[in-house]
Design an enzyme around this catalytic site. Structure first.
Site, short mmCIF file in Angstrom:
data_model
loop_
_atom_site.label_atom_id
_atom_site.label_comp_id
_atom_site.label_asym_id
_atom_site.label_seq_id
_atom_site.Cartn_x
_atom_site.Cartn_y
_atom_site.Cartn_z
N LYS A 182 -0.02 3.99 14.48
CA LYS A 182 0.71 4.74 13.45
C LYS A 182 0.65 6.24 13.73
O LYS A 182 1.61 6.97 13.48
CB LYS A 182 0.12 4.41 12.07
CG LYS A 182 0.36 2.95 11.68
CD LYS A 182 -0.51 2.54 10.50
CE LYS A 182 -0.24 1.10 10.08
NZ LYS A 182 -1.27 0.54 9.19
N LYS A 236 4.30 -1.56 14.32
CA LYS A 236 3.76 -0.29 14.82
C LYS A 236 3.30 -0.35 16.27
O LYS A 236 3.49 0.58 17.03
CB LYS A 236 2.64 0.23 13.92
CG LYS A 236 1.56 -0.80 13.59
CD LYS A 236 1.73 -1.37 12.20
CE LYS A 236 0.93 -2.64 12.08
NZ LYS A 236 0.62 -3.00 10.72
N ILE A 293 4.34 4.61 1.76
CA ILE A 293 4.46 6.08 1.73
C ILE A 293 5.61 6.50 2.64
O ILE A 293 5.59 6.18 3.83
CB ILE A 293 3.15 6.77 2.21
CG1 ILE A 293 1.95 6.31 1.39
CG2 ILE A 293 3.29 8.29 2.15
CD1 ILE A 293 0.62 6.91 1.84
N1 HSE Z 1 -3.09 -4.17 8.84
C1 HSE Z 1 -2.37 -3.04 8.36
C2 HSE Z 1 -3.26 -2.26 7.43
C3 HSE Z 1 -1.12 -3.49 7.65
O1 HSE Z 1 -4.27 -2.81 6.98
O2 HSE Z 1 -2.97 -1.10 7.16
C4 HSE Z 1 -0.17 -2.37 7.32
O3 HSE Z 1 0.30 -1.73 8.46
#
Ligand code: HSE
Length: 393
Positions: free
Chosen positions: A198, A98, A129
Site C-alpha cells: 500500500k 495491492k 479511506i
Molecule cells: N488484510 C488487509 C488488512 C485487508 O488487514 O488491512 C485490507 O487491505
C-alpha cells in the site's frame, strides 16, 4: 440524454466481491449493472443464488458489451493476467489487489496510456479511506512532505486486542481472520508486506515515484512478545504498525515499522480494524484521515466509488509524475531511534549504532535504545534472528 448503465464483469466473489455485491444492491442511482461474476470454484457454497456466476473468464474478457472489469481475486499473478488482458482489450478496470498493483505499477501505468483506458484502485489502499483520489486531486498542487499511517487493519485489530483486552497474539489473529480482515496468508499482514504494498502505491500518488517493493524496508509485528508489551505499557505508549514516507528535497525515505507512540500522536486512538493516515504538507500542515481499513463492505464501498467514478470518465492523471516532481527513493542519512530486544550481546552488531541512549538487562531478556540509519538497518543480518524484535521510538 440519459446514458446507458455500464456493464460490470466481476472476477472473484470472496470477502470484497460479496461486499461490493451488497453495497451495489443497496446503492440508489449508481449507473452500473453486474453482467457476470467469474468464480474459480463452482462447488463452493455461495451466499447468493444467481445465474450471473461463471467459471469461464472468456465470458467476461471476450464480451464486447462488458465495459468494466472489476478484479477482486486473491492470486496476484492471475490478477495481473486478467487486468492486463482487460486493459489491452479496451476495458476499464477496477482492482483492490495491492500486491499485484504495487509489483507492476510501471507496466500498469504504461498500459493505461497505450490503450487509453483507466485502471482505478482506491480499494487497494486503506479500504474505505479515499486516500489515492485525495492525493491525486486535492494535493496535486500543495507541497506534500510526508504521509504516515496505519495501513493495515488486521495488525491494528490484533494490537488493539492485545493492549485493550489482554488477548494473546494468536487468539487476536484468529479473530482478525474470522472477521475477514486478514489476508488468506496472514503473514502478509503480520510481517508488514501488505502495508508495504500500500505504501508503494501511495508513493506514486503522493510523490510521483515508482519504486519496487523489494527496495522498501519493512518489519512487522510478528516478533512482538510480552516483554515488548510490558515495555510499552510501563512508558504509557502503544504499538502501531506504521507505514511512512517523507520527502526531503529530492530524496524520499519510505519504510514500514512497528512504532511505540504516545497519546500526542494522531494515530494513538485509531484502533481495531480502522486505518489512519496523517498527511503533512507545507500549507495545509497536518491532516488526519480515519476509516475502516479492512472488511467486506468498507472495501466494497471503495470499489463502488471507483465504479461510480468510471461513469463520469474519471482516470488517474499521475500528475506528480508528469509534472516532473518525481524524486528518488533513498535509505541513507535517515536515522531511526529504535528499541531493540535481544538475548545475547553477540546477537547484535554494535558497530551499526550511531548512538546508544539506554541499555537494560535482566535474566529473561535485554534491550537497547539507540539510533541506527535506515540503510544500515535494511542490510542488518542480525535482524534475521527470531529472538530479536525492533520497535521505532
Ligand atoms: N488484510 C488487509 C488488512 C485487508 O488487514 O488491512 C485490507 O487491505
Amino acid at each position: 440524454m440519459q446514458k446507458e448503465n455500464i456493464r460490470l464483469g466481476i472476477f472473484g466473489f470472496g470477502c470484497v466481491g460479496q461486499g461490493l455485491y451488497q453495497v451495489l444492491q443497496q446503492t440508489q442511482g449508481i449507473r452500473a449493472d453486474i453482467a457476470r461474476i467469474c468464480i474459480k470454484n463452482p462447488d463452493k457454497p455461495r451466499p447468493i443464488a444467481t445465474d450471473l456466476f461463471t467459471t469461464d473468464r472468456a465470458l467476461i474478457l471476450d464480451d464486447p458489451t462488458i465495459d468494466v472489469v472489476v478484479e477482486l481475486i486473491d492470486d496476484a499473478e492471475a490478477a495481473f493476467e486478467i487486468v492486463t488482458t482487460a486493459l489491452s482489450r479496451g476495458k476499464a478496470v477496477v482492482s483492490a489487489n495491492k500486491k499485484m498493483i504495487a509489483e507492476h505499477l510501471e507496466e500498469l501505468v504504461a498500459l493505461q496510456k497505450e490503450h487509453g483506458v483507466p485502471l482505478l484502485y482506491e480499494g487497494s489502499c486503506c479500504a474505505s479511506i479515499p486516500i489515492i483520489r485525495n492525493l491525486e486531486e486535492y494535493y496535486d498542487n500543495d507541497l506534500l512532505t510526508s504521509v504516515e499511517g496505519i495501513f493495515n487493519g488486521s495488525t491494528n485489530y490484533i494490537l488493539t486486542k492485545i493492549f485493550d483486552e489482554g488477548l494473546d497474539f494468536q487468539t487476536a489473529l484468529k479473530e482478525a481472520q474470522d472477521l475477514g480482515f486478514a489476508e488468506t496468508d496472514p503473514s502478509l499482514d503480520i510481517e508488514g508486506w501488505d502495508p508495504k504494498y500500500k505504501l508503494v502505491i501511495t508513493l506514486l500518488h503522493a510523490f510521483g515515484v515508482i519504486v519496487s517493493p523489494e527496495d522498501v524496508f519493512h518489519f512487522g509485528i510478528h516478533r512482538i512478545n510480552d516483554h515488548d508489551i510490558a515495555f510499552a505499557r510501563q512508558r504509557g505508549l502503544r504499538i502501531k504498525l506504521l507505514a511512512q514516507c517523507q520527502r526531503q528535497e529530492d530524496r524520499i525515505h519510505a519504510y514500514v515499522l512497528p512504532k511505540l507512540i504516545n497519546g500526542q500522536s494522531h494515530l494513538t486512538d485509531v484502533n481495531h480494524e480502522y486505518n489512519g493516515v496523517v498527511l503533512e504538507s507545507a500549507f495545509s500542515e497536518s491532516q488526519l484521515f480515519v476509516g475502516k481499513g479492512a472488511g467486506d463492505r468498507p472495501t466494497g464501498s471503495a470499489v463502488l466509488s471507483d465504479i461510480s467514478a468510471l461513469t463520469y470518465q474519471y482516470k488517474y492523471e499521475y500528475k506528480k509524475r508528469t509534472q516532473g516532481q518525481g524524486a528518488g527513493l533513498s535509505q541513507e542519512s535517515h536515522p531511526l531511534k529504535l528499541y531493540i530486544r535481544y538475548e545475547e550481546e553477540q546477537d547484535l552488531n554494535w558497530e551499526d549504532f550511531l548512538s546508544i541512549e539506554e541499555r537494560y538487562q535482566s535474566q529473561s531478556h535485554r534491550y537497547v535504545i539507540g539510533t541506527i540509519d535506515l540503510n544500515t538497518l535494511a542490510q542488518a543480518e542480525w535482524l534475521q534472528h527470531e529472538h530479536i524484535n525492533i520497535l521505532g521510538l
